[in-house]
Each structure stands twice: as structure tokens, then as C-alpha cells.
Design an enzyme around this catalytic site. Structure first.
Site, mmCIF file in Angstrom:
data_model
loop_
_atom_site.group_PDB
_atom_site.id
_atom_site.type_symbol
_atom_site.label_atom_id
_atom_site.label_comp_id
_atom_site.label_asym_id
_atom_site.label_seq_id
_atom_site.Cartn_x
_atom_site.Cartn_y
_atom_site.Cartn_z
ATOM 1 N N MET A 1 -10.400 2.610 -0.925
ATOM 2 C CA MET A 1 -9.424 2.703 0.157
ATOM 3 C C MET A 1 -9.035 4.161 0.364
ATOM 4 S SD MET A 1 -6.092 0.335 0.832
ATOM 5 C CE MET A 1 -5.196 0.394 2.394
ATOM 6 N N HIS B 1 0.844 -1.188 0.000
ATOM 7 C CA HIS B 1 0.000 0.000 0.000
ATOM 8 C C HIS B 1 0.887 1.248 0.000
ATOM 9 C CE1 HIS B 1 -3.541 -2.421 0.949
ATOM 10 N NE2 HIS B 1 -2.904 -2.949 1.976
ATOM 11 N N HIS C 1 -5.244 1.228 -4.559
ATOM 12 C CA HIS C 1 -6.533 0.680 -4.137
ATOM 13 C C HIS C 1 -7.604 1.749 -3.953
ATOM 14 C CE1 HIS C 1 -3.518 -2.338 -2.437
ATOM 15 N NE2 HIS C 1 -4.027 -2.856 -3.543
#
Length: 824
Positions: A816, A750, A811
Site C-alpha cells: 500500500m 489507514h 499496510h
């Protein structure tokens, strides 16, 4: 700036598929879009085939590890059309959640032979197209745009279909296409109880896709009987669904899938190949059953969340008993909560939903609260109660979806407003005012998305609750105006009840109201403990009257769900009133009533689906019955006894509960079974004990930066968990100078990137990797910089008050995004 790359990708969509399989293990045949019926092969010319393909069209291929990967892609393709089918039936929110779940499952499908890494390895542009379109599918469904959702699902499906064609042979791809079409017809059976017209549309579109697909000619040539049976069954689905005969439509859909699967064995030519794909259809059917179960009302997770919300109210009672000098009683309340939780159905649910919330509730919350009460540590008591709230809100949010956490928050607010009334009645005006002011702050902080959901649901109710009654109650309490205070506290509670009924179903309201009534029973216990038995009896009488008046539909829902429980519920509530009136043990009576109230939460939720719940169970049981008689049963048993036993065991467990946890475990077992039948169990991306799809092991080519560290620093004031496609919590409130660690908890790598247009004035730009602008951070991610991988965290100290919006670049399309609220 929350735009995804969807626009760019769609404008260059042809380019993504032209040459889209360059570098694949095998050449690609004509790629047919199963939703629209269009076709274009990897080179842009229809109908071209390679020598390898010509050979594979006549000679059946052996099952390989790539067959197993392709089967998992096929399962994901089926879920794309699940989401569209739900949208077709008007259940857009449910469809959007399916799309987000597919995204999360894909992100977690890591490991060398996981669906995620294999798609990226197959072709990066197909990978990007799939993810982008999957994110757009979710967004379109959230916006209620069915046409856009269909386009996005079609494009995402085409990306996976192209990958399957590139990694397998023509016969395997056609067999998997045929199985997928069978599962698409089954979607008509899922939506038939909800919307007959939608069921007809779903079946007709599946038939149109079949007629435009390569599977059409393949099955007609390989197995004319299955070809005819499939067409006839789909026609029956259309006719029976259109006439409202749901049972007949579902039976015909079963026949359609059976014909598609039988035909796929003939098309594939190799039992193990067809069997590997056949197992993926069981995944699809299980998800269908879960979807149908959810359409009837909230899931069991909502009942778990309602029970957890009640613990918040009980811990608050311990707080005001402690403040009143009743330390022994306060400690007893906390210990009773701990004891109840250990044996509660919500115990395991909280641990599964968020281990951090579970640990925080038990350790930093309940255990610390007992110790602080024993020590007479006022600050420690306050801190522990805050830990309880923070942990349970995190858990409730993880368990809930849509408006569910906000509805439960409204029920909790009603309980706290009841506490304020009791404090005011007892002469503690300052204490009552503190409670209401605390609620005002919590509301403004948008805990559990309550503020935003209330405002979105009804601007009038929002104004009535906050501006008229909540603010009015604070002012009346400050002025010592008893009549006005009572009017505003009652008005605020009534407004919240109206919100519950407007935002949720009767089952949602029932969960919130059962918790509120149990909390009021414990309020009566606390009031009686302070010697005010008359007031305790009044509290229960008012609660009973509210229930008899309907309680937002809770009264009727409980009676319909379980008449015996309904009678016991009323009896035990009456016993609390009698104990208060007669000088009995009000605490014992309140605890007995609490048992019935919690049972009522589960009963009303369980009954909410009505025939849908029964139908869902029937769909799931059909999977078991089909497997027992299927060719793949023997194939799996011969391939690996352990995988076979785990598959059956987890399927049985799922049938019993239809819960998200057991569904995830069954999906993992099915994935292992697919690899077993394909002869590649040693390469399965999940272990036998896993209930999910694993987590990222990291990528050595990615780099963090000066603010990405190993582990979580001991001096971090707050931790945000980065799950597969979500920040947890999504919104965090901190103080100026607090340090937040964004910890990788699941999924692929991430990053954390602030939205430039969502930073407070004067705030310095922040992002993982130390970038000085949003554009630089996005460009850095493309270069592999600013990544947070497994075992790492990004650390940032917030110095500027206000709302800081941020997101994860890879994402964002899956939702997200997050917010840090910095208070002075």
C-alpha cells in the site's frame, strides 16, 4: 525508506511465539510448524500440555463460534501454501498476487468475529507476526526468492496455527491441520500442468510436513484406514506427476484430500467441528481452480479492460470530429459509445472494479460530453474527454494485473498515433502535433505504469519509442517534414507492437490488437465522414494487411480460438473497406466490425488457458460433486437452509465463470456456511447478500488529527480511495495548489505518511495527523494517532512540484504505497 518490520520480527521470532498465546481463551499445546516440521509450544518447551488440553485430547469438543473463526484461519493458511506452490512452479508474479489477495481479504475480514479482529484479540504479537510475514511472502515472491517465500509462509502459517490451538481444543486443531495438509497436496494438482518437478516438490513437502505434525499420530490412532489412504495417495501423486501423467496426479490428489477429510472427522470426534473445517477446504479448492485458470493466460477481467480501452479511442474520435466542426457526428459517436457500454460485458465489470470509475465514465464523462457538444462548449468537451480517460484508466488498472494495463496502454497509444497520422494526412499538422505531444506527456506521467513497464521490459525499445520516434515525430511535425513524420509515427507504432509481444502473452497482445483494429475501423469512418473516402479505404487496407501479417500472434490466436469468429472478423473488416471504396455507410460497417473485434478479445482470452481452463473448470466441478456426497452437505442443510442454498448457488455461479467476482461471492457464502455448521450463524461476519468480507466499522480508540475530517470536502480537487491494501489510483497527477482528499474506502483504519526521501526538494513534510517527520508519523500510528477510519478522509494541499512518495504504515508490507505527481 520502504523497509517493513520484518527484520525486527524475524530476529525476535522466538519471542513472538514464546508466551505467544498469553490471554487466549484456552491454553496452547505444542505448536508444530507445518512447513518445516519444527515445534515449540507457547512456553518454549516441547510437549507440555495443560489439564484442559489433556481432557480435550480424549473428549471431543462441541462446535462453537471459535471453531468457525479457526476454520477461516485455516482457509487462509491454505492460501499461504497456494502462493508458495505457484512460486515453486516459477509463477512468482501469480504467487505474489495470491499473497496480496490474502492480505486484502484478511484486512477486510472485520467485525467482532472476523478473522482479523479475532487474531488481534487472540494475541497481538501473533497478529503482527502473521501480517509481517504475509507481507514478506509477497515481497519474496516478487523478488523471485523461493527460499525466503517458504520461510515467510511457514512463519505466517505458524502464527495462525498457534492461534487455532489457543482458541480451540487439541482434537479440533489436529483435524484442521490434517485438512490443511490435504489441500496442500491438492496444490500439486494445480501446478502439475505447468511444472511436473514443482508438483513433485509440493507433494513431497506436504508429506514431510504430515510426518512431522501432530495430525500424523492423531489420524493413525483415530482412523488407520484414512491414514494409510492419505500416505498412499500422496505417493501416487509424486509418482504420476513425476512421470508427466497430469490427470492421474490430479486424481490421486483428490484421493489424498478425501482421505484427509475423512480422517479429520475421526480425529475431531464431533461431525460439526470437522464439517466446519471441511467447508474451509472448499474455499481452498475454489481458489486453486481460479489459480489454475489464471495460469493459462489472462483472466476475463483483461478482456473487460481491453474493451474499456477501446472506448477511450472512440471518445478521442468524437473529440477530433468536434474540432473539425462535425458536431452532429461527434455527438453520435459518444451516444453510440454510451449505448454499447450499457449492453457490454465490461459494464458490470467496471462497476464492480471501481464504482468511482464507473460513475466518472458515465456521468462526468459521457453524459457531460454530450451536453458540452450540444452547447458548443470547447472547454467542457475537453474536460469531459479527460474525465473519460481518467475514469477508464482507473478501471483498467483495477481490472488488470502485472503488465496488463501497460500492454493495453500501448495499444491505446498505437490508436492515437494512428489518429495523428490521419490528422496530418488531412493537413492538420497542428492537430497531429498536439496529439503526439499529449501522448508524450501521458507517457512521462507513467499512466497505467506504461513508462516504467516499457523501460523495465526493454531499455532499447524504450529509447527507440520515446527518444527516437516519439520525439522525432514531434520535431518532424513541427518542421512540416511529411516523410520524416510518417517514418517516426510508423516507427513508434512498430516499437509499441514489439513491446506488447515482449511484455505480454499472445492473449494479451490479441486484446490490445483487437482494440487497435476496431479503433482504426472507426478512424476510417471518421475520415470518410470528412469526405476522404480513398484515405478511409487505405486505412482499412493497412489494418487488414497488419492482421494478415500476424499482428503479434493475434491472427493465429483468433483462428485457433474460434474459426467461425475469425472468418466473420475478416469479413466485417473487409466490409468496412468496401463501404469506403463504394461510398457506402462506413460508420455502420465500422460498428459491425467493432462487435466482432470485441468478441475476439473475449475469445482469445478465453482460449488462452487451453487445457488449463478446462482443468480449472473440472477442479471446480469436483468441489460441487464432492459436496453433494459429503457429510457436511447434510450438516449444512440441517444447520440453516438459507446458508445451504446460498452456498450451492454461489458455487454453481463460480463454476460457470471462474471469475474473481464469483469467487469472492462463493468465499463469503462459505464463510457463512462455516458459522452455520458451527451453530453460530448469528455471529457470522458477513451478511447473506455480501460478496466480500465486510469493511471496518472503525475503532473509537484511534484518533485522526487536525487534517483528518469527516467525509470528503466539497472543495477537494482530487480523491484517492484507500482500499483494503491499496491506494486508488496508486499514482495521481495534480497541479500546484490542488487539494487531495485521501478517503477511507475499505478495510481497517489507514494512515497516509510521506516518505522523507521521496519528497521534492523544499517540500514541507506531510502526513495524516499533522506530524512533522516520518519517524514521528510512524510513532504516532503506534499510539493510535493519524488514523483515517470509515467515513473519514485526510486532506492535503500540494504546493511543491515534483514526485511525492507516500505509504500506509499498517499496510506497507502489502504494497500500500502511492505517488502524487505535482506539476506546475
Amino acid at each position: 525508506m520502504r523497509q517493513t518490520r520484518r527484520g525486527l520480527l524475524r530476529t525476535t521470532g522466538a519471542a513472538l511465539l514464546v508466551g505467544g498465546l498469553a490471554g487466549c481463551n484456552e491454553a496452547n499445546s505444542a505448536s508444530t510448524t507445518t512447513e518445516t516440521g519444527g515445534s515449540a509450544d507457547a512456553s518454549g518447551s516441547a510437549g507440555s500440555t495443560s489439564t484442559a488440553e489433556s481432557t480435550s485430547s480424549t473428549a471431543a469438543a462441541e462446535a462453537t463460534v471459535e471453531t468457525a473463526v479457526a476454520a477461516e484461519w485455516s482457509a487462509m493458511r491454505a492460501r499461504l501454501f497456494d502462493a508458495v506452490a505457484l512460486g515453486t512452479a516459477g509463477s512468482f508474479a501469480d504467487g505474489a498476487r495470491v499473497a496480496q489477495h490474502v492480505f486484502a481479504r484478511f484486512e477486510q475480514s472485520s467485525g467482532e468475529w472476523g478473522a482479523h479482529e479475532q487474531l488481534e484479540e487472540t494475541n497481538e504479537r501473533l497478529y503482527e507476526s502473521f501480517e509481517s510475514n504475509l507481507g514478506e511472502l509477497r515481497s519474496a515472491l516478487e523478488a523471485g526468492s523461493l527460499d525466503e517465500a517458504r520461510d515467510a509462509a511457514s512463519d505466517a502459517d505458524q502464527a495462525l496455527q498457534s492461534a487455532i490451538r489457543g482458541r480451540t481444543d487439541t482434537r479440533t486443531a489436529a483435524a484442521f491441520d490434517l485438512q490443511l495438509l490435504g489441500t496442500r497436496v491438492k496444490n500439486a494438482a494445480v501446478v502439475a500442468p505447468v511444472d511436473a518437478d514443482a508438483a513433485v516438490t509440493v507433494a513431497e513437502r506436504a508429506m514431510a510436513a504430515f510426518e512431522a505434525s501432530e495430525a500424523y499420530d492423531a489420524v493413525e490412532a483415530a482412523d488407520a484406514e484414512s491414514y494409510g489412504a492419505f500416505e498412499g495417495a500422496v505417493e501416487t501423486v509424486v509418482d504420476t506427476a513425476g512421470s508427466g501423467d497430469v490427470e492421474a496426479a490430479q486424481s490421486a490428489a483428490d484421493d489424498a484430500l478425501a482421505a484427509a477429510v475423512t480422517g479429520s472427522y475421526a480425529v475431531a470426534g464431533t461431525p460439526a467441528v470437522a464439517g466446519t473445517g471441511h467447508l474451509s477446504t472448499y474455499q481452498a479448492e475454489a481458489f486453486d481452480a481460479a489459480a489454475l485458470s489464471g495460469l493459462g493466460g489472462p483472466s476475463t477481467d483483461f478482456a473487460h479492460a481491453a474493451a474499456l480501452t477501446l472506448y477511450r479511442a472512440r471518445v478521442d474520435d468524437a473529440g477530433w470530429l468536434y474540432a473539425a466542426g462535425e458536431t452532429a457526428r461527434a455527438k453520435a459517436v459518444v451516444q453510440a459509445v454510451f449505448q454499447h457500454f450499457e449492453g457490454a460485458r465490461a459494464h458490470e465489470a467496471l462497476e464492480e472494479a471501481s464504482e468511482e470509475a464507473y460513475t466518472g465514465f458515465e456521468d462526468e464523462g459521457l453524459s457531460a460530453l454530450v451536453e458540452a457538444i450540444d452547447a458548443g462548449d470547447d472547454a467542457g468537451v475537453e474536460s469531459a474527454i479527460s474525465a473519460v480517460h481518467e475514469s477508464l484508466v482507473t478501471g483498467v488498472t483495477a481490472l488488470g494485473s502485472g503488465p496488463e494495463p501497460a500492454v493495453l496502454e500501448a495499444g491505446y497509444f498505437r490508436s492515437r498515433l494512428g489518429d495523428a497520422r490521419e490528422l496530418f494526412e488531412a493537413g492538420d499538422t497542428a492537430g497531429a502535433r498536439a496529439v503526439v505531444q499529449g501522448l508524450f506527456g501521458t507517457f512521462e506521467a507513467n499512466e497505467a505504469d506504461f513508462h516504467e513497464t516499457l523501460e523495465d521490459t526493454s531499455a532499447a525499445l524504450y529509447e527507440t519509442f520515446e527518444e527516437e520516434h516519439l520525439v522525432g515525430a514531434i520535431e518532424a511535425l513541427e518542421a512540416g517534414n511529411a516523410e520524416a513524420a510518417d517514418t517516426h509515427l510508423t516507427g513508434a507504432m512498430d516499437a509499441l507492437r514489439q513491446f506488447e509481444t515482449a511484455a505480454g502473452t499472445v492473449a494479451h497482445v490479441s486484446g490490445a490488437e483487437a482494440g487497435f483494429m476496431a479503433a482504426r475501423g472507426f478512424d476510417a469512418s471518421g475520415v470518410a465522414a470528412l469526405g476522404r473516402t480513398d484515405r478511409a479505404a487505405t486505412v482499412v487496407q493497412e489494418t487488414f494487411a497488419g492482421f494478415e501479417a500476424g499482428a503479434g500472434g493475434f491472427h493465429e490466436a483468433l483462428e485457433a480460438a474460434d474459426e467461425e469468429l475469425y472468418e466473420t472478423f475478416e469479413t466485417e473488416l473487409s466490409e468496412v473497406r468496401s463501404a469506403a471504396s463504394d461510398g457506402g455507410d462506413v460508420t455502420a460497417a465500422a460498428r459491425a466490425f467493432n462487435v466482432e473485434a470485441v468478441a475476439a478479445m473475449y475469445a482469445t482470452v478465453g482460449a488462452a488457458g487451453g487445457s488449463f481452463g478446462e482443468m480449472a473448470g473440472s477442479l471446480a466441478q469436483n468441489v460441487f460433486a464432492d459436496f453433494e456426497a459429503a457429510r457436511v452437505h447434510e450438516l449444512l442443510e440441517e444447520a440453516d437452509g438459507g446458508a445451504y442454498e446460498t452456498f450451492e448457488s454461489r458455487l454453481g455461479t463460480f463454476i460457470e465463470s471462474l471469475s474473481a467476482e464469483t469467487l469472492s461471492a462463493f468465499a463469503a457464502a462459505t464463510l457463512r456456511a462455516q458459522f452455520a455448521v458451527a451453530g453460530a450463524l448469528d455471529r457470522a461476519p458477513v451478511e447473506a447478500s455480501e460478496g466480500g468480507s465486510g469493511e471496518s466499522g472503525g475503532d473509537a480508540d484511534l484518533q485522526g488529527g487536525p487534517n483528518v475530517v469527516e467525509g470528503v470536502p466539497a472543495d477537494a480537487d482530487h480523491v484517492v480511495k484507500m482500499q483494503a491494501v491499496a491506494f486508488e489510483p496508486e499514482e495521481l497527477t495534480v497541479s500546484v495548489g490542488d487539494t487531495v482528499a485521501f478517503e477511507h474506502a475499505a478495510g481497517e483504519a489507514h494512515n497516509v505518511v510521506a516518505y522523507e526521501d521521496e519528497l521534492p526538494e523544499g517540500a514541507a513534510y506531510w502526513a495524516s495527523g499533522g506530524f512533522e517527520s516520518q519517524a514521528a508519523a510512524e510513532a504516532g500510528w503506534e499510539d493510535g494517532k493519524g488514523a483515517i477510519q470509515s467515513g473519514q478522509s485526510y486532506v492535503h494541499t500540494f504546493e511543491t512540484p515534483g514526485r511525492h512518495g507516500y505509504y500506509c504504515v499498517p499496510h506497507e508490507a502489502a504494497g500500500m504505497v502511492g505517488t502524487v505527481v505535482v506539476e506546475e
